[in-house]
Write a protein that holds these residues in place. Structure first.
Motif, PDB file in Angstrom:
ATOM      1  N   PRO A  95       0.840  -1.200   0.000  1.00 20.77           N
ATOM      2  CA  PRO A  95       0.000   0.000   0.000  1.00 20.77           C
ATOM      3  C   PRO A  95       0.873   1.247   0.000  1.00 20.77           C
ATOM      4  O   PRO A  95       2.028   1.197   0.436  1.00 20.77           O
ATOM      5  CB  PRO A  95      -0.791  -0.124   1.301  1.00 20.77           C
ATOM      6  N   PRO A  96       0.335   2.344  -0.499  1.00 19.85           N
ATOM      7  CA  PRO A  96       1.134   3.578  -0.486  1.00 19.85           C
ATOM      8  C   PRO A  96       1.431   4.004   0.949  1.00 19.85           C
ATOM      9  O   PRO A  96       0.638   3.760   1.858  1.00 19.85           O
ATOM     10  CB  PRO A  96       0.241   4.599  -1.198  1.00 19.85           C
ATOM     11  N   ALA A  97       2.569   4.623   1.112  1.00 18.80           N
ATOM     12  CA  ALA A  97       2.957   5.115   2.440  1.00 18.80           C
ATOM     13  C   ALA A  97       1.980   6.209   2.859  1.00 18.80           C
ATOM     14  O   ALA A  97       1.533   7.004   2.035  1.00 18.80           O
ATOM     15  CB  ALA A  97       4.369   5.661   2.397  1.00 18.80           C
ATOM     16  N   PRO A  98       1.617   6.247   4.137  1.00 23.75           N
ATOM     17  CA  PRO A  98       0.718   7.307   4.592  1.00 23.75           C
ATOM     18  C   PRO A  98       1.375   8.677   4.422  1.00 23.75           C
ATOM     19  O   PRO A  98       2.594   8.808   4.479  1.00 23.75           O
ATOM     20  CB  PRO A  98       0.480   6.980   6.061  1.00 23.75           C
ATOM     21  N   LEU A  99       0.527   9.673   4.206  1.00 19.66           N
ATOM     22  CA  LEU A  99       1.039  11.028   4.037  1.00 19.66           C
ATOM     23  C   LEU A  99       1.568  11.564   5.358  1.00 19.66           C
ATOM     24  O   LEU A  99       1.023  11.276   6.425  1.00 19.66           O
ATOM     25  CB  LEU A  99      -0.087  11.946   3.551  1.00 19.66           C
ATOM     26  N   SER A 100       2.624  12.357   5.261  1.00 14.66           N
ATOM     27  CA  SER A 100       3.139  13.036   6.446  1.00 14.66           C
ATOM     28  C   SER A 100       2.178  14.169   6.803  1.00 14.66           C
ATOM     29  O   SER A 100       1.309  14.544   6.009  1.00 14.66           O
ATOM     30  CB  SER A 100       4.528  13.606   6.165  1.00 14.66           C
ATOM     31  N   GLU A 101       2.336  14.713   8.000  1.00 14.85           N
ATOM     32  CA  GLU A 101       1.488  15.835   8.406  1.00 14.85           C
ATOM     33  C   GLU A 101       1.651  17.006   7.434  1.00 14.85           C
ATOM     34  O   GLU A 101       0.687  17.667   7.083  1.00 14.85           O
ATOM     35  CB  GLU A 101       1.819  16.269   9.837  1.00 14.85           C
ATOM     36  N   PHE A 102       2.881  17.231   6.995  1.00 17.05           N
ATOM     37  CA  PHE A 102       3.132  18.313   6.042  1.00 17.05           C
ATOM     38  C   PHE A 102       2.379  18.069   4.741  1.00 17.05           C
ATOM     39  O   PHE A 102       1.744  18.971   4.189  1.00 17.05           O
ATOM     40  CB  PHE A 102       4.629  18.456   5.775  1.00 17.05           C
ATOM     41  N   GLU A 103       2.429  16.825   4.233  1.00 13.14           N
ATOM     42  CA  GLU A 103       1.744  16.500   2.974  1.00 13.14           C
ATOM     43  C   GLU A 103       0.229  16.629   3.116  1.00 13.14           C
ATOM     44  O   GLU A 103      -0.448  17.093   2.193  1.00 13.14           O
ATOM     45  CB  GLU A 103       2.119  15.097   2.517  1.00 13.14           C
ATOM     46  N   LYS A 104      -0.302  16.259   4.280  1.00 15.39           N
ATOM     47  CA  LYS A 104      -1.741  16.418   4.523  1.00 15.39           C
ATOM     48  C   LYS A 104      -2.126  17.889   4.493  1.00 15.39           C
ATOM     49  O   LYS A 104      -3.131  18.270   3.898  1.00 15.39           O
ATOM     50  CB  LYS A 104      -2.126  15.800   5.860  1.00 15.39           C
ATOM     51  N   LEU A 105      -1.315  18.715   5.163  1.00 19.34           N
ATOM     52  CA  LEU A 105      -1.589  20.162   5.176  1.00 19.34           C
ATOM     53  C   LEU A 105      -1.463  20.755   3.779  1.00 19.34           C
ATOM     54  O   LEU A 105      -2.247  21.626   3.392  1.00 19.34           O
ATOM     55  CB  LEU A 105      -0.650  20.866   6.149  1.00 19.34           C
ATOM     56  N   GLN A 106      -0.489  20.268   3.021  1.00 17.02           N
ATOM     57  CA  GLN A 106      -0.299  20.751   1.659  1.00 17.02           C
ATOM     58  C   GLN A 106      -1.526  20.415   0.799  1.00 17.02           C
ATOM     59  O   GLN A 106      -2.001  21.263   0.042  1.00 17.02           O
ATOM     60  CB  GLN A 106       0.962  20.118   1.079  1.00 17.02           C
ATOM     61  N   GLN A 107      -2.037  19.203   0.920  1.00 15.20           N
ATOM     62  CA  GLN A 107      -3.235  18.817   0.172  1.00 15.20           C
ATOM     63  C   GLN A 107      -4.431  19.670   0.575  1.00 15.20           C
ATOM     64  O   GLN A 107      -5.194  20.125  -0.273  1.00 15.20           O
ATOM     65  CB  GLN A 107      -3.577  17.341   0.412  1.00 15.20           C
ATOM     66  N   LEU A 108      -4.585  19.884   1.880  1.00 15.66           N
ATOM     67  CA  LEU A 108      -5.684  20.701   2.370  1.00 15.66           C
ATOM     68  C   LEU A 108      -5.579  22.124   1.843  1.00 15.66           C
ATOM     69  O   LEU A 108      -6.579  22.710   1.415  1.00 15.66           O
ATOM     70  CB  LEU A 108      -5.694  20.690   3.897  1.00 15.66           C
ATOM     71  N   GLN A 109      -4.382  22.664   1.827  1.00 14.09           N
ATOM     72  CA  GLN A 109      -4.182  24.018   1.312  1.00 14.09           C
ATOM     73  C   GLN A 109      -4.555  24.096  -0.167  1.00 14.09           C
ATOM     74  O   GLN A 109      -5.200  25.047  -0.604  1.00 14.09           O
ATOM     75  CB  GLN A 109      -2.740  24.460   1.515  1.00 14.09           C
ATOM     76  N   GLU A 110      -4.183  23.093  -0.942  1.00 11.48           N
ATOM     77  CA  GLU A 110      -4.514  23.070  -2.367  1.00 11.48           C
ATOM     78  C   GLU A 110      -6.022  23.005  -2.580  1.00 11.48           C
ATOM     79  O   GLU A 110      -6.572  23.704  -3.435  1.00 11.48           O
ATOM     80  CB  GLU A 110      -3.820  21.895  -3.057  1.00 11.48           C
ATOM     81  N   LEU A 111      -6.715  22.187  -1.774  1.00  4.06           N
ATOM     82  CA  LEU A 111      -8.173  22.093  -1.883  1.00  4.06           C
ATOM     83  C   LEU A 111      -8.841  23.404  -1.501  1.00  4.06           C
ATOM     84  O   LEU A 111      -9.809  23.832  -2.143  1.00  4.06           O
ATOM     85  CB  LEU A 111      -8.695  20.958  -1.014  1.00  4.06           C
ATOM     86  N   MET A 112      -8.314  24.033  -0.449  1.00  4.34           N
ATOM     87  CA  MET A 112      -8.873  25.319  -0.032  1.00  4.34           C
ATOM     88  C   MET A 112      -8.658  26.375  -1.115  1.00  4.34           C
ATOM     89  O   MET A 112      -9.553  27.174  -1.400  1.00  4.34           O
ATOM     90  CB  MET A 112      -8.257  25.752   1.300  1.00  4.34           C
ATOM     91  N   GLN A 113      -7.492  26.364  -1.743  1.00  5.31           N
ATOM     92  CA  GLN A 113      -7.214  27.337  -2.795  1.00  5.31           C
ATOM     93  C   GLN A 113      -8.145  27.112  -3.986  1.00  5.31           C
ATOM     94  O   GLN A 113      -8.641  28.053  -4.587  1.00  5.31           O
ATOM     95  CB  GLN A 113      -5.756  27.260  -3.239  1.00  5.31           C
ATOM     96  N   GLN A 114      -8.401  25.861  -4.314  1.00  7.52           N
ATOM     97  CA  GLN A 114      -9.340  25.553  -5.401  1.00  7.52           C
ATOM     98  C   GLN A 114     -10.738  26.072  -5.073  1.00  7.52           C
ATOM     99  O   GLN A 114     -11.424  26.634  -5.936  1.00  7.52           O
ATOM    100  CB  GLN A 114      -9.390  24.047  -5.664  1.00  7.52           C
ATOM    101  N   ALA A 115     -11.170  25.884  -3.825  1.00  5.53           N
ATOM    102  CA  ALA A 115     -12.488  26.360  -3.408  1.00  5.53           C
ATOM    103  C   ALA A 115     -12.555  27.878  -3.464  1.00  5.53           C
ATOM    104  O   ALA A 115     -13.556  28.450  -3.921  1.00  5.53           O
ATOM    105  CB  ALA A 115     -12.807  25.858  -2.001  1.00  5.53           C
ATOM    106  N   ILE A 116     -11.506  28.539  -3.019  1.00  2.00           N
ATOM    107  CA  ILE A 116     -11.462  30.007  -3.072  1.00  2.00           C
ATOM    108  C   ILE A 116     -11.510  30.479  -4.515  1.00  2.00           C
ATOM    109  O   ILE A 116     -12.252  31.403  -4.859  1.00  2.00           O
ATOM    110  CB  ILE A 116     -10.207  30.542  -2.342  1.00  2.00           C
ATOM    111  N   ASP A 117     -10.724  29.850  -5.382  1.00  4.19           N
ATOM    112  CA  ASP A 117     -10.724  30.227  -6.801  1.00  4.19           C
ATOM    113  C   ASP A 117     -12.110  30.033  -7.413  1.00  4.19           C
ATOM    114  O   ASP A 117     -12.565  30.849  -8.213  1.00  4.19           O
ATOM    115  CB  ASP A 117      -9.697  29.405  -7.583  1.00  4.19           C
TER     116      ASP A 117
END
Length: 92
Positions: free
Chosen positions: A62-84
């Protein structure tokens, strides 16, 4: 063979541990791991099924779990998409 990982390959939603779906133990007596508890409605896998699942796991882990940084990075990208979407109405 890691029996817990093999079981997870066969039953991806199963939860390992005491008072969960299954419990794997090793008494450090040279006999290796064994299934100490089986609480799933499905039949307990045979040694052959576990060996096959372990080989499949090794070929396709299975893929390695995301680090806390990677989780935050994904969340930031989703938030930016929603804002856009809100600002530009989806016309990017």
């Amino acid at each position: 063979m890691n029996i817990s990982e093999a079981i997870q390959k066969l039953f991806p939603n199963a939860k390992p541990g005491s008072d969960k779906d299954f419990l794997v133990m090793d008494l450090a007596d040279g006999e290796g791991q064994f299934i100490a508890e089986w609480n799933l409605p499905d039949p307990q896998p045979t040694e052959t099924e576990l060996q096959a699942a372990w080989k499949e796991y090794q070929l396709n882990p299975p893929p390695a779990p995301l680090s806390e940084f990677e989780k935050l990075q994904q969340l930031q990208e989703l938030m930016q998409q929603a804002i856009d979407e809100i600002i530009f109405g989806g016309d990017l």
